[in-house]
Write an enzyme that holds these catalytic residues in place. Structure first.
Site, mmCIF file in Angstrom:
data_model
loop_
_atom_site.group_PDB
_atom_site.id
_atom_site.type_symbol
_atom_site.label_atom_id
_atom_site.label_comp_id
_atom_site.label_asym_id
_atom_site.label_seq_id
_atom_site.Cartn_x
_atom_site.Cartn_y
_atom_site.Cartn_z
ATOM 1 N N ASP A 65 0.815 -1.196 0.000
ATOM 2 C CA ASP A 65 0.000 0.000 0.000
ATOM 3 C C ASP A 65 0.853 1.251 0.000
ATOM 4 O O ASP A 65 1.936 1.278 -0.558
ATOM 5 C CB ASP A 65 -1.007 -0.061 1.141
ATOM 6 N N THR A 66 0.291 2.267 0.622
ATOM 7 C CA THR A 66 0.883 3.602 0.709
ATOM 8 C C THR A 66 2.410 3.625 0.822
ATOM 9 O O THR A 66 2.979 2.888 1.616
ATOM 10 C CB THR A 66 0.263 4.285 1.939
#
Ligand code: NAG
Length: 371
Positions: free
Chosen positions: A203-204
């Site tokens: 993710d991020t």
């Protein structure tokens, strides 16, 4: 430890990083550290430096941010990105934005506007912009408009096609079964889980910097989850969830944090802020981060219904004796971290993995280094 004049720390996602691409992830983190250190040496400011670091992460096809982001249910890229700076404690974020190459640049522009003069009639500048309004504001303020399709890579398109096919065939099976049974009975249904598509679960991405004036800034960016609903906001667009920055003040260490992992869990636990505040409260970075992770995530009453909690945190701490530390912890399989400072000769990169026997989503591993 030698006193660091400046520090950069970056990570390219907490999730699952295949061994096959491990070197490529490390090389990416290393080259970003070198480039940003060069800027810091020349006196560039923290906000400018985290923006550059995250821009490079967004431009890489390897990360789920900017180019190469996961596609939403309609097959489009929609990004979230935010920055917090620790001096005036300003925040700038864009959510579900498309049609710009580097969402993080729009977040930086939002912060810079807040540092300038107020709008006419005493109106305040916005902190958070989303969707069409965000891309229109960006273009009106000089950011190059981009064909959204150019952010799609061959690989992200392939992953989308694969996930979409799985979803469509699952839906078809369910509706066929309903017709036959009049009611669905999914006891024998083989449930496929997109989360098991290991190579794409990251993710991020994020970066934290302390510049030569000892200002701290943190920045995050994400393309969000595969097949997401258009308009879905992830933690990278939400105050206190994706990033936090707070300069050293009397009686309090300076700290910058960035988070990654299961977005909905990070949002509901305001994880970046909680971990930063735990570090400041304990006045011991390692203890503070592990306590923060434990109390705010693993044992959180806000996630009491959840079996598994996937998250990673990267933190930069500026202690009162002027020493600095970089720390990272995660419950995900892996997290790739790079860091460098004025007192280190070379960038360090680590592919941190849960120790043998660790259970992703339940076990926590952490490491801290003086810089
Ligand atoms: C900080 O906490 C850790 C435990 O997480 C402990 O081992 C360490 O000694 C503490 N450091 C200081 C300076 O108290």
């Amino acid at each position: 430890a030698a006193m660091a004049n400046y520090v950069i720390a970056v990570h390219c996602g907490a999730g699952y990083h295949s061994r096959q691409k491990e070197e490529a992830y490390k090389t990416l983190c290393k080259s970003i550290c070198l480039k940003v250190c060069h800027m810091l040496e020349k006196g560039s400011e923290a906000v400018e430096c985290v923006t550059e670091a995250v821009k490079l992460l967004e431009d890489s096809k390897l990360t789920n941010a900017g180019r190469g982001s996961s596609l939403n249910i309609r097959g489009c890229v929609e990004c979230d990105a935010s920055i917090m700076e620790g001096k005036k404690l300003l925040f700038g974020a864009v959510g579900a934005i498309s049609g710009v190459q580097n969402p993080i640049e729009v977040s930086a522009m939002l912060i810079n506007r807040q540092l300038g003069e107020k709008l006419s009639l005493g109106r305040l500048h916005p902190s958070v912009l989303v969707g069409e309004g965000a891309s229109q504001w960006a273009v009106a303020n000089g950011i190059h408009k981009m064909d959204p399709r150019l952010l799609i890579t061959d690989e992200s398109q392939k992953t989308y096609n694969n996930h979409k096919r799985k979803l469509d065939s699952h839906n078809q099976k369910v509706s066929k079964k309903r017709k036959i049974d009049h009611q669905s009975d999914d006891k024998n249904e083989e449930i496929e889980d997109l989360q098991e598509d290991k190579d794409v679960v990251q993710d991020t991405v994020g970066a934290v910097v302390m510049d030569t004036r000892r200002n701290i800034a943190s920045a995050v960016s994400s393309g969000g989850i595969s097949l997401k609903q258009p308009g879905r906001l992830g933690p990278a667009a939400i105050y206190g969830a994706g990033c936090w920055a707070y300069n050293q003040r009397p009686g309090k260490p300076g700290v910058g944090t960035v988070t990654s992992g299961s977005g909905e869990h990070i949002i509901r636990t305001v994880l970046a802020r909680e971990c930063a505040m735990s570090i400041q409260r304990e006045n011991n970075a390692s203890l503070g981060l592990s306590q923060g992770f434990k109390q705010s995530l693993l044992e959180s009453e806000f996630l009491s219904e959840e079996e598994e909690k996937y998250a990673g945190v990267l933190a930069l701490v500026h202690n009162e004796d002027n020493t600095a530390e970089v720390l990272w912890g995660h419950t995900t399989d892996s997290m790739c971290v790079g860091y460098m400072s004025s007192s280190l000769k070379k960038p360090k990169v680590v592919m941190s993995r849960l120790p043998t026997g660790g259970i992703p989503g339940k076990s926590f591993t952490m490491l801290g280094m003086p810089v």
